[in-house]
Write a protein that holds these residues in place. Structure first.
Motif, PDB file in Angstrom:
ATOM      1  N   ILE A 107      26.284  12.283  31.539  1.00  0.00           N
ATOM      2  CA  ILE A 107      27.847  12.328  30.941  1.00  0.00           C
ATOM      3  C   ILE A 107      27.979  13.486  29.810  1.00  0.00           C
ATOM      4  O   ILE A 107      26.844  13.531  29.578  1.00  0.00           O
ATOM      5  N   ARG A 108      28.890  14.529  30.607  1.00  0.00           N
ATOM      6  CA  ARG A 108      29.428  15.130  29.725  1.00  0.00           C
ATOM      7  C   ARG A 108      30.826  14.891  28.739  1.00  0.00           C
ATOM      8  O   ARG A 108      31.407  14.445  28.758  1.00  0.00           O
ATOM      9  N   LEU A 109      30.542  15.938  27.983  1.00  0.00           N
ATOM     10  CA  LEU A 109      31.611  15.639  26.532  1.00  0.00           C
ATOM     11  C   LEU A 109      32.070  17.314  26.925  1.00  0.00           C
ATOM     12  O   LEU A 109      31.734  17.517  25.949  1.00  0.00           O
ATOM     13  N   ASN A 110      33.535  16.840  26.724  1.00  0.00           N
ATOM     14  CA  ASN A 110      34.236  18.236  27.224  1.00  0.00           C
ATOM     15  C   ASN A 110      33.288  19.613  28.181  1.00  0.00           C
ATOM     16  O   ASN A 110      33.656  20.622  27.026  1.00  0.00           O
ATOM     17  N   GLY A 111      32.791  18.957  29.048  1.00  0.00           N
ATOM     18  CA  GLY A 111      32.167  20.327  29.520  1.00  0.00           C
ATOM     19  C   GLY A 111      30.214  19.821  29.239  1.00  0.00           C
ATOM     20  O   GLY A 111      29.452  21.024  30.140  1.00  0.00           O
ATOM     21  N   ARG A 112      30.048  19.774  27.944  1.00  0.00           N
ATOM     22  CA  ARG A 112      28.875  19.565  27.311  1.00  0.00           C
ATOM     23  C   ARG A 112      27.886  18.627  27.899  1.00  0.00           C
ATOM     24  O   ARG A 112      27.982  17.004  27.730  1.00  0.00           O
ATOM     25  N   ARG A 113      26.764  18.872  28.643  1.00  0.00           N
ATOM     26  CA  ARG A 113      25.993  17.304  28.541  1.00  0.00           C
ATOM     27  C   ARG A 113      25.569  16.086  27.235  1.00  0.00           C
ATOM     28  O   ARG A 113      25.196  17.207  26.224  1.00  0.00           O
ATOM     29  N   ILE A 114      25.543  15.381  27.646  1.00  0.00           N
ATOM     30  CA  ILE A 114      25.321  14.440  26.440  1.00  0.00           C
ATOM     31  C   ILE A 114      23.575  13.888  26.480  1.00  0.00           C
ATOM     32  O   ILE A 114      24.097  13.061  27.537  1.00  0.00           O
ATOM     33  N   GLU A 115      23.409  14.035  25.784  1.00  0.00           N
ATOM     34  CA  GLU A 115      21.565  13.458  25.853  1.00  0.00           C
ATOM     35  C   GLU A 115      21.172  12.100  24.359  1.00  0.00           C
ATOM     36  O   GLU A 115      20.485  12.070  24.299  1.00  0.00           O
ATOM     37  N   ARG A 116      22.515  12.362  23.871  1.00  0.00           N
ATOM     38  CA  ARG A 116      22.313  11.267  22.332  1.00  0.00           C
ATOM     39  C   ARG A 116      23.529  10.433  22.688  1.00  0.00           C
ATOM     40  O   ARG A 116      24.729  10.317  22.401  1.00  0.00           O
ATOM     41  N   PRO A 117      23.430   9.000  22.148  1.00  0.00           N
ATOM     42  CA  PRO A 117      23.983   7.849  22.038  1.00  0.00           C
ATOM     43  C   PRO A 117      24.940   8.177  20.900  1.00  0.00           C
ATOM     44  O   PRO A 117      25.878   7.529  20.724  1.00  0.00           O
ATOM     45  N   SER A 118      24.649   8.732  19.494  1.00  0.00           N
ATOM     46  CA  SER A 118      24.968   9.220  18.260  1.00  0.00           C
ATOM     47  C   SER A 118      26.025  10.156  18.332  1.00  0.00           C
ATOM     48  O   SER A 118      26.643  11.090  17.370  1.00  0.00           O
ATOM     49  N   ALA A 119      26.234  10.968  19.416  1.00  0.00           N
ATOM     50  CA  ALA A 119      27.106  11.884  20.319  1.00  0.00           C
ATOM     51  C   ALA A 119      28.631  11.647  19.413  1.00  0.00           C
ATOM     52  O   ALA A 119      28.815  10.542  20.128  1.00  0.00           O
ATOM     53  N   ALA A 120      29.333  12.618  18.679  1.00  0.00           N
ATOM     54  CA  ALA A 120      30.161  12.270  18.310  1.00  0.00           C
ATOM     55  C   ALA A 120      31.780  12.180  19.201  1.00  0.00           C
ATOM     56  O   ALA A 120      31.390  13.375  19.659  1.00  0.00           O
TER      57      ALA A 120
END
Length: 93
Positions: free
Chosen positions: A28-41
């Protein structure tokens, strides 16, 4: 709001555990950054790129849902930025 909770509230994941695992996989990408934490805001205005079995979905979070309600309520909280990109069809070789 945590990304795993958001994916579950928006009905993009069938369970919160599935959303949690999906975020841990790192696809999953959030604003172009790769997410590896389910706690990402995640905040309104953020753009998510989500891999699905049918292709890639790009959505913008319009507002944060307050609960996991019916599908029309969930769909009102995000907007699809571009049509889903179809996964390549398997070829018979």
């Amino acid at each position: 709001m945590r990304i795993d909770k958001l994916l579950w509230f928006l009905r993009l994941a069938s369970t919160r555990n599935h959303a949690h695992d999906w975020a841990l996989e790192g696809h999953i990408r959030l604003n172009g950054r790769r997410i590896e934490r389910p706690s990402a805001a995640v905040r309104p205005g953020d753009v998510l790129v989500l891999p699905t079995p049918r292709g890639v979905r790009v959505i913008e979070v319009v507002e944060l849902p307050t609960r996991r309600g019916p599908a029309p309520e969930a769909q009102a909280c995000y907007r699809q930025i571009e049509p889903a990109i179809a996964a390549p069809a398997p070829t018979d070789a």
